[in-house]
Write a protein that holds these residues in place. Sequence first.
Motif, PDB file in Angstrom:
ATOM      1  N   ALA A  39       0.837  -1.203   0.000  1.00  0.00           N
ATOM      2  CA  ALA A  39       0.000   0.000   0.000  1.00  0.00           C
ATOM      3  C   ALA A  39       0.870   1.250   0.000  1.00  0.00           C
ATOM      4  O   ALA A  39       0.597   2.221  -0.721  1.00  0.00           O
ATOM      5  CB  ALA A  39      -0.934  -0.006   1.211  1.00  0.00           C
ATOM      6  N   ALA A  40       1.935   1.243   0.811  1.00  0.00           N
ATOM      7  CA  ALA A  40       2.840   2.392   0.874  1.00  0.00           C
ATOM      8  C   ALA A  40       3.534   2.617  -0.457  1.00  0.00           C
ATOM      9  O   ALA A  40       3.690   3.755  -0.917  1.00  0.00           O
ATOM     10  CB  ALA A  40       3.875   2.178   1.980  1.00  0.00           C
ATOM     11  N   LEU A  41       3.952   1.532  -1.100  1.00  0.00           N
ATOM     12  CA  LEU A  41       4.611   1.644  -2.401  1.00  0.00           C
ATOM     13  C   LEU A  41       3.663   2.264  -3.428  1.00  0.00           C
ATOM     14  O   LEU A  41       4.051   3.161  -4.190  1.00  0.00           O
ATOM     15  CB  LEU A  41       5.063   0.264  -2.870  1.00  0.00           C
ATOM     16  CG  LEU A  41       5.781   0.198  -4.219  1.00  0.00           C
ATOM     17  CD1 LEU A  41       7.071   1.004  -4.191  1.00  0.00           C
ATOM     18  CD2 LEU A  41       6.068  -1.260  -4.595  1.00  0.00           C
ATOM     19  N   ALA A  42       2.417   1.806  -3.428  1.00  0.00           N
ATOM     20  CA  ALA A  42       1.428   2.350  -4.371  1.00  0.00           C
ATOM     21  C   ALA A  42       1.159   3.821  -4.095  1.00  0.00           C
ATOM     22  O   ALA A  42       1.085   4.637  -5.021  1.00  0.00           O
ATOM     23  CB  ALA A  42       0.127   1.553  -4.277  1.00  0.00           C
ATOM     24  N   GLU A  43       1.020   4.192  -2.838  1.00  0.00           N
ATOM     25  CA  GLU A  43       0.751   5.587  -2.491  1.00  0.00           C
ATOM     26  C   GLU A  43       1.944   6.474  -2.829  1.00  0.00           C
ATOM     27  O   GLU A  43       1.771   7.632  -3.225  1.00  0.00           O
ATOM     28  CB  GLU A  43       0.402   5.714  -1.004  1.00  0.00           C
ATOM     29  CG  GLU A  43      -0.920   5.083  -0.597  1.00  0.00           C
ATOM     30  CD  GLU A  43      -2.128   5.909  -1.017  1.00  0.00           C
ATOM     31  OE1 GLU A  43      -1.963   7.098  -1.364  1.00  0.00           O
ATOM     32  OE2 GLU A  43      -3.257   5.362  -0.990  1.00  0.00           O
ATOM     33  N   HIS A  44       3.149   5.947  -2.683  1.00  0.00           N
ATOM     34  CA  HIS A  44       4.327   6.741  -3.004  1.00  0.00           C
ATOM     35  C   HIS A  44       4.416   7.011  -4.498  1.00  0.00           C
ATOM     36  O   HIS A  44       4.827   8.097  -4.922  1.00  0.00           O
ATOM     37  CB  HIS A  44       5.596   6.032  -2.527  1.00  0.00           C
ATOM     38  CG  HIS A  44       6.837   6.846  -2.682  1.00  0.00           C
ATOM     39  ND1 HIS A  44       7.631   6.792  -3.811  1.00  0.00           N
ATOM     40  CD2 HIS A  44       7.415   7.771  -1.876  1.00  0.00           C
ATOM     41  CE1 HIS A  44       8.641   7.622  -3.681  1.00  0.00           C
ATOM     42  NE2 HIS A  44       8.535   8.234  -2.518  1.00  0.00           N
ATOM     43  N   ARG A  45       4.011   6.057  -5.307  1.00  0.00           N
ATOM     44  CA  ARG A  45       4.109   6.219  -6.758  1.00  0.00           C
ATOM     45  C   ARG A  45       2.902   6.927  -7.360  1.00  0.00           C
ATOM     46  O   ARG A  45       3.051   7.650  -8.358  1.00  0.00           O
ATOM     47  CB  ARG A  45       4.280   4.853  -7.416  1.00  0.00           C
ATOM     48  CG  ARG A  45       5.633   4.219  -7.137  1.00  0.00           C
ATOM     49  CD  ARG A  45       5.809   2.897  -7.860  1.00  0.00           C
ATOM     50  NE  ARG A  45       7.178   2.385  -7.670  1.00  0.00           N
ATOM     51  CZ  ARG A  45       7.617   1.253  -8.180  1.00  0.00           C
ATOM     52  NH1 ARG A  45       6.817   0.488  -8.915  1.00  0.00           N
ATOM     53  NH2 ARG A  45       8.863   0.861  -7.964  1.00  0.00           N
TER      54      ARG A  45
END
Length: 429
Positions: free
Chosen positions: A227-233
């Motif tokens: 989820a964090a990776l998706a939100e960062h990108r």
Amino acid sequence: MNGNGAPQRVGEVTTATTATSATSATTASGRTKLERGRGALGPALELVHTGRAPTRAVLTAELGVTRATAGAVAAELEALGLIRVDSRPGGAGGGQGRPSHRLSIEENGPVALAAQVHADGFRAALVGLGGRIVATAPGKVTVSADPAQVLGAVVEAGATLLAETGRRCVGAGLAVPSAVAEPEGTALNPLHLAWPAGSPVRAIFADCVKAAGIDGPALTGNDVNLAALAEHRHGAGRSAQHLLCVATGHRGVGGALVLDGRLHSGSSGLALEVGHLTVNPEGRACHCGGRGCLDVEADPLAFLTAAGRTPGPRVSLLQQARDLLREEYAQPSVRAAAEELIDRLGLGLAGLVNILNPDRIILGGLHRDLLQADPERLRAVVADRSLWGRSGGVPILPCTLDHNSLVGAAELAWQPVLDDPLGTLGAAA
């Protein structure tokens, strides 16, 4: 010898020799430019994928290449069926003069199969570049104690979506509510599932993907990490250098840290198990053997219990908690329960701020709803309890992507393409 059979004098160059030399030089020059352009394909695709290069002019500047090279790179990505290059007037320009060509994701391009398993069910989806969910299968609400049965069912649902849409698939990614130990890919502690500790979820998932006839890699990660990776990108974490994500989904609390665009997962994939920070020493017993952990003091079940509500079987705990917060917040018992969870969450976040010094915090799941219900209270608790918070505060924002763990699971499958588009997908026909 010259064309008449006489020896060729020094300095004499025939027309044929001149043409050959020119052709060789041109070919060498073209090959050099082509290789240089191919080396930029991955960085260029990532810039378009994350929305940081909406035009060819911006792409040129970000890559630090010539306009011709940027044009060739964009054309090759378009030939691979990954992006669209629009030269029609009216787009945002890169400066004075003629508007720059607009770049966007090819809507009919390849997809990744994304799968997620959580305490209240599982779901499959197809996700294209740009983090766009193309199709989803209806979520299932029964998670058995057999990982192979569950993962087989979710992959089967994904394979059906692929057959229905006819899309090319680049690979598959799976999000699970457990720390995933590296390099083995085992679910170390699926506390909120009935799965055995140490279940080889990556190997099982890969076998299911292969059996379904789906090409590409099959990768697995922790749901909050993804989820964090998706939100960062693609979401609320864009441009953050040190991004802390904390979320409660259907059960428990998880955390993730993205440093300079990369997930920090520790030496073996087990970093940021924030759910087991103690925020209430006299609190509820935790599944880990401790007491008063964030995992049991700030999740949907804790909120429903604090509000005096008995969870029902019809919908997920997360949905019940959200509905209660949104529809009955004016009720004293509900407001008091929300304030209790906000205070516990704030205490945990303050400790994390002291240790990690992030430049942004994003909250997902029920935590996003708690932030929106009383943003000033949560920010005040974090500022009061953290050293860095007192000196200026850390931005605390809600996550903005729906199904961000699914989008993050797809990012796992897309990463090899982002690293090497041509090598992964092959030369365009």
